[in-house]
Design a protein around this motif. Structure first.
Motif, PDB file in Angstrom:
ATOM      1  N   CYS A 122      50.304  27.472  52.513  1.00 51.15           N
ATOM      2  CA  CYS A 122      48.992  27.999  52.137  1.00 51.15           C
ATOM      3  C   CYS A 122      48.964  28.434  50.685  1.00 51.15           C
ATOM      4  N   VAL A 123      47.743  28.711  50.217  1.00 51.18           N
ATOM      5  CA  VAL A 123      47.597  29.292  48.880  1.00 51.18           C
ATOM      6  C   VAL A 123      47.897  30.791  49.002  1.00 51.18           C
ATOM      7  N   PRO A 124      48.245  31.446  47.890  1.00 52.85           N
ATOM      8  CA  PRO A 124      48.592  32.871  47.970  1.00 52.85           C
ATOM      9  C   PRO A 124      47.490  33.714  48.622  1.00 52.85           C
ATOM     10  N   THR A 125      46.235  33.372  48.388  1.00 52.27           N
ATOM     11  CA  THR A 125      45.127  34.178  48.936  1.00 52.27           C
ATOM     12  C   THR A 125      45.209  34.299  50.451  1.00 52.27           C
ATOM     13  N   ILE A 126      45.558  33.215  51.127  1.00 56.43           N
ATOM     14  CA  ILE A 126      45.593  33.239  52.599  1.00 56.43           C
ATOM     15  C   ILE A 126      46.741  34.137  53.066  1.00 56.43           C
ATOM     16  N   LEU A 127      47.903  33.996  52.440  1.00 57.08           N
ATOM     17  CA  LEU A 127      49.024  34.845  52.869  1.00 57.08           C
ATOM     18  C   LEU A 127      48.722  36.314  52.567  1.00 57.08           C
ATOM     19  N   HIS A 128      48.088  36.545  51.427  1.00 53.02           N
ATOM     20  CA  HIS A 128      47.695  37.905  51.059  1.00 53.02           C
ATOM     21  C   HIS A 128      46.809  38.503  52.163  1.00 53.02           C
ATOM     22  N   MET A 129      45.860  37.692  52.624  1.00 51.25           N
ATOM     23  CA  MET A 129      44.937  38.127  53.681  1.00 51.25           C
ATOM     24  C   MET A 129      45.717  38.472  54.967  1.00 51.25           C
ATOM     25  N   LEU A 130      46.700  37.663  55.298  1.00 46.88           N
ATOM     26  CA  LEU A 130      47.467  37.908  56.525  1.00 46.88           C
ATOM     27  C   LEU A 130      48.364  39.138  56.375  1.00 46.88           C
ATOM     28  N   ILE A 177      50.920  42.737  24.839  1.00 48.91           N
ATOM     29  CA  ILE A 177      50.521  44.150  24.896  1.00 48.91           C
ATOM     30  C   ILE A 177      49.104  44.377  24.367  1.00 48.91           C
ATOM     31  N   LEU A 178      48.485  43.306  23.864  1.00 51.89           N
ATOM     32  CA  LEU A 178      47.072  43.444  23.466  1.00 51.89           C
ATOM     33  C   LEU A 178      46.156  43.480  24.688  1.00 51.89           C
ATOM     34  N   ILE A 179      46.737  43.448  25.835  1.00 55.19           N
ATOM     35  CA  ILE A 179      45.950  43.271  27.066  1.00 55.19           C
ATOM     36  C   ILE A 179      44.888  44.368  27.249  1.00 55.19           C
ATOM     37  N   ASN A 180      43.708  43.913  27.645  1.00 55.60           N
ATOM     38  CA  ASN A 180      42.654  44.832  28.072  1.00 55.60           C
ATOM     39  C   ASN A 180      42.587  44.801  29.587  1.00 55.60           C
ATOM     40  N   VAL A 181      42.115  45.882  30.167  1.00 51.74           N
ATOM     41  CA  VAL A 181      42.041  45.945  31.631  1.00 51.74           C
ATOM     42  C   VAL A 181      40.624  46.355  32.041  1.00 51.74           C
ATOM     43  N   ILE A 182      40.072  45.642  33.001  1.00 50.62           N
ATOM     44  CA  ILE A 182      38.789  46.054  33.591  1.00 50.62           C
ATOM     45  C   ILE A 182      38.999  46.117  35.101  1.00 50.62           C
ATOM     46  N   PHE A 183      38.575  47.210  35.726  1.00 46.81           N
ATOM     47  CA  PHE A 183      38.664  47.300  37.189  1.00 46.81           C
ATOM     48  C   PHE A 183      37.441  46.640  37.803  1.00 46.81           C
ATOM     49  N   VAL A 184      37.674  45.806  38.811  1.00 46.87           N
ATOM     50  CA  VAL A 184      36.563  45.105  39.475  1.00 46.87           C
ATOM     51  C   VAL A 184      36.674  45.309  40.992  1.00 46.87           C
ATOM     52  N   GLU A 185      35.563  45.040  41.674  1.00 42.39           N
ATOM     53  CA  GLU A 185      35.531  45.198  43.139  1.00 42.39           C
ATOM     54  C   GLU A 185      36.169  44.002  43.842  1.00 42.39           C
ATOM     55  N   GLY A 186      36.025  42.821  43.212  1.00 40.74           N
ATOM     56  CA  GLY A 186      36.576  41.600  43.823  1.00 40.74           C
ATOM     57  C   GLY A 186      36.710  40.531  42.755  1.00 40.74           C
ATOM     58  N   LEU A 187      37.440  39.460  43.073  1.00 38.73           N
ATOM     59  CA  LEU A 187      37.654  38.385  42.104  1.00 38.73           C
ATOM     60  C   LEU A 187      37.010  37.096  42.620  1.00 38.73           C
ATOM     61  N   THR A 188      36.355  36.382  41.727  1.00 35.19           N
ATOM     62  CA  THR A 188      35.691  35.132  42.124  1.00 35.19           C
ATOM     63  C   THR A 188      36.739  34.086  42.488  1.00 35.19           C
ATOM     64  N   LYS A 189      36.525  33.407  43.627  1.00 38.78           N
ATOM     65  CA  LYS A 189      37.482  32.383  44.086  1.00 38.78           C
ATOM     66  C   LYS A 189      36.807  31.010  44.124  1.00 38.78           C
ATOM     67  N   THR A 190      37.611  29.962  44.096  1.00 35.96           N
ATOM     68  CA  THR A 190      37.078  28.604  44.251  1.00 35.96           C
ATOM     69  C   THR A 190      36.924  28.298  45.740  1.00 35.96           C
ATOM     70  N   SER A 191      36.461  27.090  46.028  1.00 34.34           N
ATOM     71  CA  SER A 191      36.227  26.702  47.421  1.00 34.34           C
ATOM     72  C   SER A 191      37.505  26.658  48.248  1.00 34.34           C
ATOM     73  N   VAL A 192      38.661  26.600  47.584  1.00 35.95           N
ATOM     74  CA  VAL A 192      39.903  26.608  48.362  1.00 35.95           C
ATOM     75  C   VAL A 192      40.686  27.895  48.160  1.00 35.95           C
ATOM     76  N   GLY A 193      39.987  28.952  47.739  1.00 34.30           N
ATOM     77  CA  GLY A 193      40.588  30.286  47.724  1.00 34.30           C
ATOM     78  C   GLY A 193      41.448  30.580  46.509  1.00 34.30           C
ATOM     79  N   LYS A 194      41.301  29.767  45.432  1.00 35.84           N
ATOM     80  CA  LYS A 194      42.077  30.087  44.229  1.00 35.84           C
ATOM     81  C   LYS A 194      41.196  30.882  43.279  1.00 35.84           C
ATOM     82  N   LEU A 195      41.850  31.599  42.346  1.00 33.34           N
ATOM     83  CA  LEU A 195      41.095  32.350  41.352  1.00 33.34           C
ATOM     84  C   LEU A 195      40.243  31.387  40.535  1.00 33.34           C
TER      85      LEU A 195
END
Ligand code: AMP
Length: 559
Positions: free
Chosen positions: A281-289, A520-538
């Motif tokens: 599976c893709v990571p999203t499915i295992l994450h869900m389980l 280390i130039l990284i910026n961070v934004i907190f979000v409620e959820g991440l948009t996924k493709t039709s097969v559950g990838k980012l």
């Protein structure tokens, strides 16, 4: 002297590599093994074979001829498995329709592939209703159901699956034909523009089956697929032949479990009830389980899982190992049938601590037999196997799509220079292990240097408060681009963390691992959820559209 082709006795049988040949072994080795649906209904390989014959006879009676395209829209079921065999074995083409695309995109793929027949599960009738009057080539509709009759709308159905199969003859004469005959077609999961069609021949699918079986079966100690495994797909059957595993599992005569629609509680119960030992599976499915409450009561100690379709985070590998799951990585893409590499753990590392094992289990892997995989620079020169030199992954193998359907321009771009361009960036270590570091399109270029979004995601996921993360490029006046992390926090730990704390965590790890200082130039934004493709990838393209030009936060440190 010219090379000499072999002499062929007129009566010798040339044995074309056809999908039907995969059915020989299970009928001899394990004819009684069961193939099970989510509702517990089951049959053995003899019945599978008979039903494949009956389905072909039924389809033939409805006018399906060699060369016709038969599209299927359904969840993962035994009926779908029957279609995987019966349709190509007749010389017709199986189109596996991505049921998660929008109705407009589904319509596009059916019209573009010129589907003649549509076999559709009852759950998808609303989609059919939305597109029925715009379908250009479908002339025969079959409802995938055991109902006695089909409904009168939204189309005039020619048959219902079960009555069709029951009424058909139990034997069908599957002809021999050229092994280069097209067997399947499906569409890439592009997030903008129209999806592209990829297609595979009998020969390609048979060789993919044999090579993947060899790679999985030759693993010494970990992630070995063998005759007594119990297989359940967790990558949908519409997507890249469910990574080719239904063909592999059938050839090996394994017990197979088809889970229907993917509901986490159902999947966990099926693993326990049917004794499932092998999935992918893709990571999203295992994450869900792994985050489902039922996981606490489910014994996952005998479950081998290949994670692919996206990079497996180390944190996931560790969490899965703690549950007893034998987790490892596979890599490939729609264009490549799909499997190109698998990452097995060498025997010497089997007792290593989980963190060390995770580093190996999350490597992208070693190429399958017959796969010629290279990392090249812009001039197509192969880069050294030093674990550092990073370039595009290009590949040759017997099972790569030979083009995009009716799209010569994109096909040439895909195959420029005689290698299939994966669009992935990575490096190969001295032991031959590939490590993907990014998609070409997702790479972040700060101050002229590449920063790996996958590596940053991995680092962030190791923070205990982080549930999910996507790192994308954000435009920046000073640095060109800088990494932006979209972070979904674990609700119970959300109050304990701030953007600054996460940046500090990244900076510490960057220092420790000796990564590009631009990270280390990284910026961070907190979000409620991440948009996924039709097969559950980012879906990073969508994220870049939304956040790629967001104003920078006051994180102006110089790297
Ligand atoms: P698809 O054609 O939708 O199956 O997507 C294929 C793409 O998924 C590849 O080109 C990679 O970018 C990504 N992918 C697949 N497997 C892996 C992996 N093990 N690690 C990192 N990326 C992966």
């Amino acid at each position: 002297m010219p090379s000499k082709t072999i002499e062929v006795t007129p009566s010798a049988y040339a044995y074309p590599l056809l999908i039907k040949q995969l059915l020989r072994t299970p009928l001899v080795h394990s004819p009684e093994r069961q193939i099970v649906d989510a509702d517990g209904s089951h049959y053995n390989y003899r019945t599978l074979f008979e039903r494949i014959n009956r389905l072909a006879d039924g389809l033939s009676g409805l006018g399906v001829e060699p060369g016709a395209t038969v599209a299927v829209m359904d969840w993962d079921t035994r009926r779908y498995l029957e279609c995987y065999f019966a349709v190509p074995m007749m010389g017709a083409i199986l189109q596996t329709v991505n049921i998660r695309l929008s109705p407009e995109q589904i319509l596009y793929t059916l019209n573009h592939a010129k589907a003649d027949v549509l076999m559709i599960g009852p759950d998808f009738l609303p989609v059919l209703e939305a597109i029925a009057d715009k379908l250009e080539s479908v002339r025969c509709f079959i409802l995938m159901s055991d109902a006695a009759e089909a409904p009168q709308a939204p189309v005039k159905f020619s048959a219902v699956y079960e009555p069709l199969v029951s009424a058909a003859a139990a034997e069908f004469d599957f002809p021999d034909f050229d092994e280069n005959t097209q067997a399947t077609v499906f569409y890439t999961t592009g997030t903008t523009g129209n999806p592209k069609g990829v297609y595979f021949s009998h020969r390609q699918l048979v060789l993919h089956t044999l090579s993947a079986t060899a790679a999985l079966g030759s693993a010494a100690c970990q992630g070995r697929l063998h005759r007594e495994d119990v297989y359940m797909p967790l990558t949908p059957m519409f997507h890249v032949h469910a990574w080719g595993f239904p063909y592999i599992a059938t050839m090996l005569g394994l017990k197979q479990v088809y889970p229907g629609q993917y509901f986490p509680d159902r999947l966990l119960k099926l693993i326990a009830r049917e004794g499932v030992t092998f999935s992918h599976c893709v990571p999203t499915i295992l994450h869900m389980l792994l985050h489902h409450p039922l996981v606490e009561q489910t014994n996952l100690h005998h479950w081998k899982v290949v994670i692919g379709g996206a990079a497996m985070p180390k944190a996931m590998a560790i969490a899965a190992q703690k549950r007893g799951i034998d987790i490892f990585t596979g890599y490939g893409m729609s264009e490549t049938c799909p499997i190109l590499t698998l990452a097995h753990l060498p025997t010497a590392r089997i007792e290593a601590p989980p963190e060390e094992q995770a580093a190996l289990r999350t490597k992208t892997g070693l190429p399958l037999p017959l796969v010629d995989l290279r990392v090249v620079d812009g001039a197509m020169q192969s880069l050294p196997f030093d674990g550092k030199s990073t370039g595009e992954v290009v590949v040759r193998s017997p099972w790569l799509t030979q083009g995009y359907l009716n799209d010569p321009e994109s096909s040439e771009t895909l195959w420029r220079g005689g290698f299939l361009h994966t669009g992935d960036i990575g490096h190969i270590d001295p032991y031959g292990y590939l490590q993907i570091t990014d998609r070409l399109k997702d790479v972040i270029k700060s101050g002229g240097e590449w920063t790996s979004s996958l590596q940053l995601e991995d680092i962030l996921l190791q923070h205990p408060a982080v549930m999910e993360v996507a790192v994308i490029a954000q435009r920046d006046e000073k640095w060109g681009e800088r990494p932006l992390a979209l972070v979904r926090l674990k609700p119970e730990l959300a109050d304990s963390i701030s953007e600054n704390k996460l940046r500090k965590h990244v900076a510490e790890q960057v220092e420790k691992l000796g990564l590009s200082r631009y990270a280390i130039l990284i910026n961070v934004i907190f979000v409620e959820g991440l948009t996924k493709t039709s097969v559950g990838k980012l879906n990073k393209r969508a994220m870049r559209e939304q956040f790629g030009t967001a104003p920078s936060s006051p994180n102006d440190e110089n790297p």
